[in-house]
Write an enzyme that holds these catalytic residues in place. Structure first.
Site, PDB file in Angstrom:
ATOM      1  N   VAL A   7     -25.437 -25.064  43.849  1.00  0.00           N
ATOM      2  CA  VAL A   7     -27.099 -24.550  42.784  1.00  0.00           C
ATOM      3  C   VAL A   7     -26.263 -22.685  42.541  1.00  0.00           C
ATOM      4  CG1 VAL A   7     -29.029 -23.087  44.019  1.00  0.00           C
ATOM      5  CG2 VAL A   7     -28.440 -25.663  44.282  1.00  0.00           C
ATOM      6  N   LYS A  31     -10.825 -22.321  45.527  1.00  0.00           N
ATOM      7  CA  LYS A  31     -12.531 -22.854  44.556  1.00  0.00           C
ATOM      8  C   LYS A  31     -12.736 -21.539  43.450  1.00  0.00           C
ATOM      9  CE  LYS A  31     -16.335 -25.113  45.482  1.00  0.00           C
ATOM     10  NZ  LYS A  31     -17.513 -24.732  46.319  1.00  0.00           N
ATOM     11  N   ARG A 150     -31.988 -30.339  38.352  1.00  0.00           N
ATOM     12  CA  ARG A 150     -32.032 -32.173  38.623  1.00  0.00           C
ATOM     13  C   ARG A 150     -30.338 -32.300  38.320  1.00  0.00           C
ATOM     14  NH1 ARG A 150     -35.912 -35.175  34.903  1.00  0.00           N
ATOM     15  NH2 ARG A 150     -35.552 -32.934  34.048  1.00  0.00           N
ATOM     16  N   HIS A 250     -40.886 -45.111  38.140  1.00  0.00           N
ATOM     17  CA  HIS A 250     -39.463 -46.796  37.958  1.00  0.00           C
ATOM     18  C   HIS A 250     -38.765 -47.343  39.158  1.00  0.00           C
ATOM     19  CE1 HIS A 250     -39.384 -45.360  33.977  1.00  0.00           C
ATOM     20  NE2 HIS A 250     -39.222 -44.283  33.902  1.00  0.00           N
ATOM     21  N   CYS A 259     -30.851 -34.409  48.132  1.00  0.00           N
ATOM     22  CA  CYS A 259     -32.002 -33.745  47.828  1.00  0.00           C
ATOM     23  C   CYS A 259     -33.085 -34.316  48.399  1.00  0.00           C
ATOM     24  CB  CYS A 259     -32.906 -32.988  46.651  1.00  0.00           C
ATOM     25  SG  CYS A 259     -32.162 -31.767  46.142  1.00  0.00           S
ATOM     26  N   ARG A 327     -24.038 -38.910  47.733  1.00  0.00           N
ATOM     27  CA  ARG A 327     -24.777 -39.010  48.793  1.00  0.00           C
ATOM     28  C   ARG A 327     -25.804 -39.613  48.833  1.00  0.00           C
ATOM     29  NH1 ARG A 327     -24.552 -32.486  48.318  1.00  0.00           N
ATOM     30  NH2 ARG A 327     -24.445 -32.822  46.732  1.00  0.00           N
TER      31      ARG A 327
HETATM   32  C1  UDX Z   1     -34.273 -33.978  42.497  1.00  0.00           C
HETATM   33  C2  UDX Z   1     -35.327 -33.034  42.104  1.00  0.00           C
HETATM   34  O1  UDX Z   1     -35.641 -34.223  40.729  1.00  0.00           O
HETATM   35  C3  UDX Z   1     -34.800 -31.869  41.709  1.00  0.00           C
HETATM   36  O2  UDX Z   1     -35.964 -30.753  41.491  1.00  0.00           O
HETATM   37  C4  UDX Z   1     -34.523 -31.059  43.148  1.00  0.00           C
HETATM   38  O3  UDX Z   1     -34.022 -30.255  43.042  1.00  0.00           O
HETATM   39  C5  UDX Z   1     -33.541 -32.318  44.140  1.00  0.00           C
HETATM   40  O4  UDX Z   1     -33.392 -33.337  44.117  1.00  0.00           O
HETATM   41  P1  UDX Z   1     -31.884 -34.927  41.841  1.00  0.00           P
HETATM   42  O5  UDX Z   1     -31.736 -35.356  43.881  1.00  0.00           O
HETATM   43  O6  UDX Z   1     -30.854 -34.296  40.947  1.00  0.00           O
HETATM   44  O7  UDX Z   1     -33.139 -33.826  41.881  1.00  0.00           O
HETATM   45  O8  UDX Z   1     -32.266 -36.388  41.209  1.00  0.00           O
HETATM   46  P2  UDX Z   1     -33.572 -37.442  40.218  1.00  0.00           P
HETATM   47  O9  UDX Z   1     -33.256 -37.589  39.239  1.00  0.00           O
HETATM   48  O10 UDX Z   1     -34.523 -36.408  41.224  1.00  0.00           O
HETATM   49  O11 UDX Z   1     -33.489 -39.233  41.258  1.00  0.00           O
HETATM   50  C6  UDX Z   1     -33.181 -39.258  42.750  1.00  0.00           C
HETATM   51  C7  UDX Z   1     -33.828 -40.507  42.984  1.00  0.00           C
HETATM   52  O12 UDX Z   1     -34.783 -40.596  42.760  1.00  0.00           O
HETATM   53  C8  UDX Z   1     -32.205 -40.545  42.666  1.00  0.00           C
HETATM   54  O13 UDX Z   1     -31.792 -41.662  43.305  1.00  0.00           O
HETATM   55  C9  UDX Z   1     -32.881 -41.918  41.326  1.00  0.00           C
HETATM   56  O14 UDX Z   1     -32.419 -42.670  41.179  1.00  0.00           O
HETATM   57  C10 UDX Z   1     -34.973 -41.899  42.187  1.00  0.00           C
HETATM   58  N1  UDX Z   1     -35.195 -42.569  41.321  1.00  0.00           N
HETATM   59  C11 UDX Z   1     -36.636 -41.295  40.062  1.00  0.00           C
HETATM   60  C12 UDX Z   1     -36.407 -43.489  41.096  1.00  0.00           C
HETATM   61  O15 UDX Z   1     -35.504 -44.308  41.841  1.00  0.00           O
HETATM   62  N2  UDX Z   1     -37.217 -44.070  40.647  1.00  0.00           N
HETATM   63  C13 UDX Z   1     -37.407 -42.699  39.573  1.00  0.00           C
HETATM   64  O16 UDX Z   1     -38.912 -43.271  38.593  1.00  0.00           O
HETATM   65  C14 UDX Z   1     -36.747 -41.858  39.208  1.00  0.00           C
END
Ligand code: UDX
Length: 434
Positions: A7, A31, A150, A250, A259, A327
């Site tokens: 972040v 780092k 994300r 999806h 997260c 993770r």
């Molecule tokens: C998420 C939030 O989107 C973001 O706003 C926040 O700040 C941090 O957490 P991120 O963890 O990077 O971001 O991934 P994201 O793209 O949101 O996907 C999260 C998980 O959901 C993934 O494992 C993804 O495969 C899954 N996912 C997402 C699905 O299974 N189906 C979907 O339709 C969308």
């Protein structure tokens, strides 16, 4: 920017891109050395270029000098880690508190102190008290400014956000936050000014709501399989209702990442703490946890109930594409369980192999998806990397020993399978037999 993790680095680099002068501070001298030499310790598309341009142009700096950085700043962001504590879903606040106290000691003249890390509700007010106690003489204002980035599209998310949420209760601080984000407000990104608690809660609610949508669509996908309906068409139809919208519908093998799993548990913990339970999210978590074993059963049943001695190729280990982050990735549960049942695993991932090698044992790694597939009895798709969407299925058929595909991300169109020898199992769609 205190903390040069995910972040801190993304936010620091983006603020410098807006023309602000940014000091990124980190305790870890290794780092800092790495970042100064132009290396970026995390995988995030576009970040390396952004850091190098802004460092060269003299707007972005890296150091371990917290005092110097705070003294030079108008706004100090706390972007240190908030790891989930084992067991109770609560967040470990030690790094945030330490940073707040170090900042307190360095205060000279009016500063805005912003929590950027995801922190429990009540943190901004608590830190305000902590800093006030340490430095009764200091002139400062707290702000809560959660991020919604994300992984894999963090720069784009920062530069084109759906919203910027700012918990602020001081006029001077509000003005400085408006200035910090001014380039974005010129692009019409809504700047939502609210109180501390609302800003803090919205961050958890945002992620928990999205996680709930995923658990819902995953359950619906199973129901589609049971009834003979089609999840792709159902999602599409649902998403056309403007009150629902098309995103995060999806089906997959369970959500992962740094997260959703952490923030859903934290929201449930906050609910318990305040005697106001978040049962919808409790259920969301349970559905997601149980789904991993459900996926193992699906793979086993696609293989006739028995995987012992069978060669299974897994494509994709990261929790989603365009990241090396593993993770809470479903692969970390699904692969060991298949191994436990006697399967021999060959795997490929375009970015996460190095991380995965630390976590997974006895996996044969391939550097090319087709090499990984050679001689396989079953091909399992766990992450929807573009490289897998474009696979030449005819070539895949020629390489496999037995022609079973279990596609847990629905990357292939059923029509692509026509005339090919595969038994193709996907999520929420009818199985295709050769
Ligand atoms: C998420 C939030 O989107 C973001 O706003 C926040 O700040 C941090 O957490 P991120 O963890 O990077 O971001 O991934 P994201 O793209 O949101 O996907 C999260 C998980 O959901 C993934 O494992 C993804 O495969 C899954 N996912 C997402 C699905 O299974 N189906 C979907 O339709 C969308």
């Amino acid at each position: 920017m205190i903390g040069s993790g995910y972040v801190g680095l993304v936010s620091g680099a983006c603020f410098s891109e807006f023309g602000h002068s940014v000091d990124c501070v980190d305790h870890d001298p290794e780092k800092v050395k790495l970042l100064r030499s132009g290396e970026v310790p995390i995988y995030e598309p576009g970040l390396s270029d952004l850091i190098s341009t802004n460092s060269t142009e003299g707007r972005l700096f890296f150091s371990s000098d917290l005092v110097g950085a705070v003294r030079a700043a108008d706004v100090v962001f706390i972007a240190v880690g908030t790891p989930g504590r084992r067991g109770d879903g609560a967040v470990d606040m030690q790094y945030v508190d330490d940073a707040a106290l170090e900042i307190a000691a360095a205060l000279d003249g009016f500063k805005v102190i912003v929590t950027k890390s995801t922190v429990p509700v009540g943190t901004a007010r608590r830190l305000e008290g902590l800093i006030r106690k340490a430095r009764p003489d200091a002139d400062f204002a707290m702000v809560s400014n959660p991020e919604f980035l994300r992984e894999g599209s963090a720069i784009e998310d920062f530069m084109r956000p759906d919203k910027i949420v700012v918990g602020v209760e001081d006029e001077r601080a509000e003005e400085l936050m408006r200035q910090a984000y001014r380039p974005l407000s010129l692009r019409d990104a809504p700047l939502i000014m609210t109180d501390f608690e609302t800003a803090e809660l919205v961050k958890y609610a945002n992620n928990a709501f999205l996680a709930m949508r995923i658990s819902f669509i995953n359950e619906l996908s199973d129901l589609c399989e049971a009834t003979g309906a089609n999840i792709g068409e159902a999602s599409n139809a649902l998403g056309k209702d403007r009150r629902i919208g098309p995103y995060f519908l999806h089906p997959g093998p369970s959500y992962g990442g740094s997260c959703f799993p952490k923030d859903t548990k934290a929201l449930v913990a906050i609910g318990e703490q305040y005697g106001s339970p978040m049962q919808s999210i409790d259920t969301t978590i349970r559905i997601n946890d149980e789904r991993k074993m459900r996926m193992v059963e699906k793979i086993c049943s696609a293989m006739g109930g028995e995987v012992s001695g069978k060669r299974i190729t897994v494509l994709g280990i990261s929790f989603k594409p365009n990241t090396d982050d593993i993770r809470e990735a479903p692969a970390l549960t699904i692969i060991p369980e298949l191994q436990e049942r006697g399967a021999l695993i060959t795997a490929h991932d375009p970015a996460a192999r190095e991380n995965a090698e630390q976590e997974l044992q006895d996996v044969e790694w391939a550097s090319d998806p087709l090499d990984a597939i050679e001689g396989a009895d079953c091909l399992v798709i766990l992450t929807e990397w573009n490289a897998y969407r474009g696979l030449d299925l005819k070539a895949v058929a020629g390489l496999m020993q037995n022609h079973v595909i279990v596609d847990l991300r629905n990357v292939f169109d059923i029509r692509q399978l026509a005339g090919l020898p595969f038994a193709y199992h996907s999520l929420g769609r009818k199985t295709v037999n050769p």
